[in-house]
Design an enzyme around this catalytic site. Structure first.
Site, PDB file in Angstrom:
ATOM      1  CG  ASN A  25      -2.103  -0.981   0.983  1.00  0.00           C
ATOM      2  OD1 ASN A  25      -2.225  -1.571  -0.089  1.00  0.00           O
ATOM      3  ND2 ASN A  25      -2.918  -1.172   2.006  1.00  0.00           N
ATOM      4  NE  ARG A  95     -11.228   2.236  -3.007  1.00  0.00           N
ATOM      5  CZ  ARG A  95     -12.205   3.090  -3.213  1.00  0.00           C
ATOM      6  NH1 ARG A  95     -13.156   2.816  -4.047  1.00  0.00           N
ATOM      7  NH2 ARG A  95     -12.223   4.238  -2.581  1.00  0.00           N
ATOM      8  NE  ARG A 124     -12.562  -0.678  -0.908  1.00  0.00           N
ATOM      9  CZ  ARG A 124     -11.409  -1.331  -0.854  1.00  0.00           C
ATOM     10  NH1 ARG A 124     -11.262  -2.464  -1.462  1.00  0.00           N
ATOM     11  NH2 ARG A 124     -10.389  -0.834  -0.207  1.00  0.00           N
ATOM     12  CB  VAL A 126     -13.819   7.671  -6.192  1.00  0.00           C
ATOM     13  CG1 VAL A 126     -13.118   6.338  -6.236  1.00  0.00           C
ATOM     14  CG2 VAL A 126     -14.747   7.837  -7.389  1.00  0.00           C
ATOM     15  CG  ASP A 127     -17.892  10.226  -1.795  1.00  0.00           C
ATOM     16  OD1 ASP A 127     -17.304   9.129  -1.732  1.00  0.00           O
ATOM     17  OD2 ASP A 127     -18.395  10.768  -0.790  1.00  0.00           O
ATOM     18  CG  LEU A 128     -14.565  11.188   0.803  1.00  0.00           C
ATOM     19  CD1 LEU A 128     -14.039  10.275   1.904  1.00  0.00           C
ATOM     20  CD2 LEU A 128     -15.144  12.463   1.418  1.00  0.00           C
ATOM     21  CB  ILE A 330     -12.849   0.764   7.757  1.00  0.00           C
ATOM     22  CG1 ILE A 330     -12.119   1.150   9.057  1.00  0.00           C
ATOM     23  CG2 ILE A 330     -12.250   1.505   6.555  1.00  0.00           C
ATOM     24  CD1 ILE A 330     -12.113   2.627   9.385  1.00  0.00           C
ATOM     25  NE  ARG A 400      -5.722  -7.349  -5.453  1.00  0.00           N
ATOM     26  CZ  ARG A 400      -6.673  -6.563  -4.948  1.00  0.00           C
ATOM     27  NH1 ARG A 400      -7.850  -7.039  -4.690  1.00  0.00           N
ATOM     28  NH2 ARG A 400      -6.432  -5.292  -4.708  1.00  0.00           N
TER      29      ARG A 400
HETATM   30  C1  UD1 Z   1      -6.730   1.750   1.609  1.00  0.00           C
HETATM   31  C2  UD1 Z   1      -5.918   0.468   1.552  1.00  0.00           C
HETATM   32  C3  UD1 Z   1      -6.733  -0.708   2.065  1.00  0.00           C
HETATM   33  C4  UD1 Z   1      -7.272  -0.387   3.478  1.00  0.00           C
HETATM   34  C5  UD1 Z   1      -7.994   0.955   3.485  1.00  0.00           C
HETATM   35  C6  UD1 Z   1      -8.417   1.388   4.877  1.00  0.00           C
HETATM   36  C7  UD1 Z   1      -4.477   0.881  -0.329  1.00  0.00           C
HETATM   37  C8  UD1 Z   1      -4.108   0.531  -1.724  1.00  0.00           C
HETATM   38  N1  UD1 Z   1      -5.528   0.232   0.189  1.00  0.00           N
HETATM   39  O1  UD1 Z   1      -7.853   1.572   0.747  1.00  0.00           O
HETATM   40  O2  UD1 Z   1      -5.883  -1.849   2.118  1.00  0.00           O
HETATM   41  O3  UD1 Z   1      -8.179  -1.407   3.838  1.00  0.00           O
HETATM   42  O4  UD1 Z   1      -7.135   1.983   2.952  1.00  0.00           O
HETATM   43  O5  UD1 Z   1      -7.328   1.420   5.729  1.00  0.00           O
HETATM   44  O6  UD1 Z   1      -3.819   1.653   0.312  1.00  0.00           O
HETATM   45  N2  UD1 Z   1     -14.733   6.134   1.031  1.00  0.00           N
HETATM   46  C9  UD1 Z   1     -15.764   6.930   0.613  1.00  0.00           C
HETATM   47  N3  UD1 Z   1     -15.502   7.838  -0.377  1.00  0.00           N
HETATM   48  C10 UD1 Z   1     -14.269   7.965  -0.958  1.00  0.00           C
HETATM   49  C11 UD1 Z   1     -13.224   7.138  -0.508  1.00  0.00           C
HETATM   50  C12 UD1 Z   1     -13.480   6.221   0.502  1.00  0.00           C
HETATM   51  O7  UD1 Z   1     -16.885   6.835   1.099  1.00  0.00           O
HETATM   52  O8  UD1 Z   1     -14.109   8.822  -1.851  1.00  0.00           O
HETATM   53  C13 UD1 Z   1     -14.996   5.111   2.087  1.00  0.00           C
HETATM   54  C14 UD1 Z   1     -14.800   3.692   1.574  1.00  0.00           C
HETATM   55  O9  UD1 Z   1     -15.957   3.222   0.915  1.00  0.00           O
HETATM   56  C15 UD1 Z   1     -14.503   2.951   2.838  1.00  0.00           C
HETATM   57  C16 UD1 Z   1     -13.725   3.973   3.671  1.00  0.00           C
HETATM   58  O10 UD1 Z   1     -14.027   5.247   3.105  1.00  0.00           O
HETATM   59  O11 UD1 Z   1     -15.684   2.613   3.510  1.00  0.00           O
HETATM   60  C17 UD1 Z   1     -12.232   3.749   3.683  1.00  0.00           C
HETATM   61  O12 UD1 Z   1     -11.710   3.884   2.393  1.00  0.00           O
HETATM   62  P1  UD1 Z   1     -10.253   4.424   2.085  1.00  0.00           P
HETATM   63  O13 UD1 Z   1      -9.612   4.903   3.346  1.00  0.00           O
HETATM   64  O14 UD1 Z   1     -10.339   5.374   0.934  1.00  0.00           O
HETATM   65  O15 UD1 Z   1      -9.529   3.101   1.627  1.00  0.00           O
HETATM   66  P2  UD1 Z   1      -8.717   2.812   0.302  1.00  0.00           P
HETATM   67  O16 UD1 Z   1      -7.822   3.957  -0.019  1.00  0.00           O
HETATM   68  O17 UD1 Z   1      -9.627   2.314  -0.738  1.00  0.00           O
END
Ligand code: UD1
Length: 423
Positions: A25, A95, A124, A126-128, A330, A400
Site C-alpha cells: 500500500n 481499486r 467503495r 470515490v466521492d472524497l 471502515i 495480490r
Molecule cells: C486503503 C488500503 C486498504 C485499506 C484501506 C483502509 C491501499 C491501496 N488500500 O484503501 O488496504 O483497507 O485503505 O485502511 O492503500 N470512502 C468513501 N468515499 C471515498 C473514498 C473512501 O466513502 O471517496 C470510504 C470507503 O468506501 C470505505 C472507507 O471510506 O468505507 C475507507 O476507504 P479508504 O480509506 O479510501 O480506503 P482505500 O484507499 O480504498
C-alpha cells in the site's frame, strides 16, 4: 477452466523466521507518483505481488517505461505521458488504480479514469477524491463509467474530508504538490503508507508540512526531481505473521516489524496477554496460544486498529478460550471470511458490523474460499493448524498482497503447495 489453490496438510509443527516484504500500500501510490514528473526513478524494496504487476501494466499504457532491475528493485522512466486515459480493463482489477488521477492532473491538467473495481468488500465510492480535485479547481464530469477531470491550472485550496480516506488523501496530495499556492488537507488519513508517499515526494523536492498528522499543508512547487527511494516494510503482512507466531506458540519469529506502524494491533494482543520481545526489527513471541484471553476490537482509521488486520485477528480469536468481539467500522461486507472460518469449525456469529467469536480448541480441515487478500491469508493460517487437508481456493487474492506466501511457509516446514483446481 482451472484456477490456483493452496493445498495444506495441517497439524504439523512449524518453526523459524518469517520475513516481511516492502509495503504494497506504499509501493502502489509511490509507483503512481512517478507520473507527476519526467525523469528516471529507482524504487527499492518493492514487493513481488500481483497488484504491482497490474499497476505496471496500467502505468505502461500511460507511457511509462518500467524495468525490473532485480528481485525487489525497479527502474521507472517517465519521458512524458502517451495517453491520458486509464481504461476500465486495467482499472477494474484494482481499486488503487484510481490513484493515477491526481498525478495525471498534476502533470497534464487532464485525465480520464475508469471508476474502480477492487475487492468485493463494499461499495467503495470515490466521492472524497473528486471533492478534493474540485477544491483544487478541477472540473469533473462522470460519463459512461469514466471520471473526466480537466483544469487550466491547479490552484491550492483548503480540502476538508468528512472521513480520513487513505486513497483520497493520497490522490489530493499528488495533485497538490505542483499546484499554484498552498493546499491544506484537514482530516487527512494518517496511515504510515501516506507518510511514506509524502517522504518520497519530499525527496523529489515537494514541500509538505504536517506529515504524520491529520492536517497536511502542501506548498506547490514548479518542478520536482526524480529520485531513488526504498519502500517501507509491510505492516499488514507483519501483523499477519505475528498472528502466525502466536498460533504456533512463539516458534515463529517475524523480521521486518516496526512497532510504531501497528501499535494499536500489538497493544491489543498485549491486552489479550501476549508478550513480545522486539530486537531491532525482529519480533519474538514469549507467550503460548493457550495463555491468551478474549478481547474486544473495533477497526478505526490509523492510529486505530487497522481494518486490514481484522480477519487475521478474528482467526486468532477463534482459538482463544471465551468470547471475543470485533466491530468493523471502515468497510461494509468485510465479514465475508466468517462463513469460511465457520466451515473450518469456528464459532462466529455476526450482526450487521459486529462479530462475536467464541473460542474453539482447533480448526478442522475443509475446502474454503479466499474472499479478499487478508481473509485468504487468514484461512491459510487456519489450515496450517487444522488436522488433515485444507484447500484454500481463489488464492489470486492472496497473491495480490503476500509475496510467495507458500514458499515462506514451506521454509518453516509447513506442508503447503500451490495446485490447480478445475472450476
Ligand atoms: C486503503 C488500503 C486498504 C485499506 C484501506 C483502509 C491501499 C491501496 N488500500 O484503501 O488496504 O483497507 O485503505 O485502511 O492503500 N470512502 C468513501 N468515499 C471515498 C473514498 C473512501 O466513502 O471517496 C470510504 C470507503 O468506501 C470505505 C472507507 O471510506 O468505507 C475507507 O476507504 P479508504 O480509506 O479510501 O480506503 P482505500 O484507499 O480504498
Amino acid at each position: 477452466m482451472s484456477i490456483e489453490a493452496f493445498k495444506i496438510i495441517g497439524g504439523k509443527k512449524i518453526s523459524g523466521e518469517l520475513s516481511v516484504e516492502g509495503a504494497k500500500n506504499a509501493a502502489l501510490p509511490i509507483f503512481v507518483a512517478t507520473l507527476i514528473e519526467k525523469g528516471t526513478y529507482i524504487l527499492k524494496n518493492v514487493p513481488n505481488l500481483r497488484d504491482i504487476v497490474t499497476l505496471t501494466k496500467l502505468l505502461e499504457s500511460l507511457g511509462l517505461e518500467i524495468e525490473k532491475l532485480s528481485n525487489h528493485s525497479y527502474k521507472i522512466v517517465n519521458t512524458g505521458l502517451k495517453s491520458l486515459e486509464a481504461s476500465y480493463d486495467l482499472v477494474k482489477k484494482m481499486r488503487a488504480s484510481f490513484l493515477v488521477m491526481g498525478p495525471m492532473l498534476a502533470h497534464e491538467k487532464k485525465a480520464r479514469v475508469s471508476l474502480p473495481g477492487g475487492c468485493a468488500i463494499g461499495s467503495r465510492p470515490v466521492d472524497l477524491h473528486l471533492k478534493g480535485f474540485e477544491a483544487l479547481g478541477v472540473k469533473i464530469n462522470i460519463d459512461h463509467g469514466y471520471v473526466e477531470g480537466e483544469t487550466a491550472e491547479l490552484i491550492g485550496n483548503k480540502v476538508v474530508f468528512d472521513f480520513p480516506s487513505v486513497g483520497a488523501t493520497e490522490n489530493v496530495i499528488m495533485a497538490a504538490v505542483k499546484a499554484t499556492g498552498i493546499t491544506i488537507i484537514e482530516n487527512a488519513a494518517r496511515e504510515p503508507e501516506i507518510d511514506d508517499l509524502c517522504n518520497f515526494l519530499v525527496k523529489m523536492g515537494a514541500k509538505i508540512n504536517g506529515i504524520g498528522s491529520g492536517r497536511l499543508e502542501i506548498e506547490g512547487v514548479k518542478k520536482l526531481y526524480p529520485c531513488e527511494y526504498s519502500i517501507m516494510p509491510d505492516r499488514i503482512v507483519a501483523g499477519t505473521f505475528i498472528v502466525a507466531s502466536l498460533m504456533f506458540d512463539g516458534d515463529i519469529s517475524v523480521k521486518g516489524v516496526v512497532r510504531d506502524h501497528i501499535e494499536s494491533f500489538i497493544s491489543k494482543l498485549e491486552e489479550m496477554g501476549a508478550e513480545f520481545e522486539i530486537e531491532g526489527d525482529v519480533l519474538r513471541t514469549k507467550t503460548k496460544l493457550s495463555q491468551l484471553k478474549p478481547a474486544k476490537a473495533t477497526t478505526m482509521p490509523h492510529p486505530g486498529f487497522p481494518t486490514d488486520l481484522q480477519s487475521p485477528m478474528m482467526t486468532l480469536m477463534c482459538l482463544v478460550d471465551g468470547t471475543s468481539e470485533i466491530k468493523e467500522t471502515i468497510f461494509e461486507n468485510r465479514f465475508m471470511h466468517v462463513p469460511e472460518l465457520n466451515r473450518m469449525g469456528a464459532n462466529i456469529s455476526t450482526d450487521a458490523n459486529m462479530a462475536r467469536v467464541t473460542g474453539i480448541k482447533n480448526f478442522s480441515s475443509a475446502e474454503v474460499m479466499a474472499s479478499d487478500l487478508r481473509a485468504g491469508a487468514s484461512l491459510v493460517l487456519a489450515g496450517l493448524l487444522a488436522d488433515g487437508e485444507t484447500i484454500v481456493n481463489r488464492i489470486y487474492h492472496v497473491d495480490r498482497g503476500y509475496e510467495n506466501l507458500e514458499i515462506k511457509l514451506q521454509a518453516l516446514g509447513a506442508n503447503i503447495e500451490r495446485i490447480k483446481v478445475e472450476i
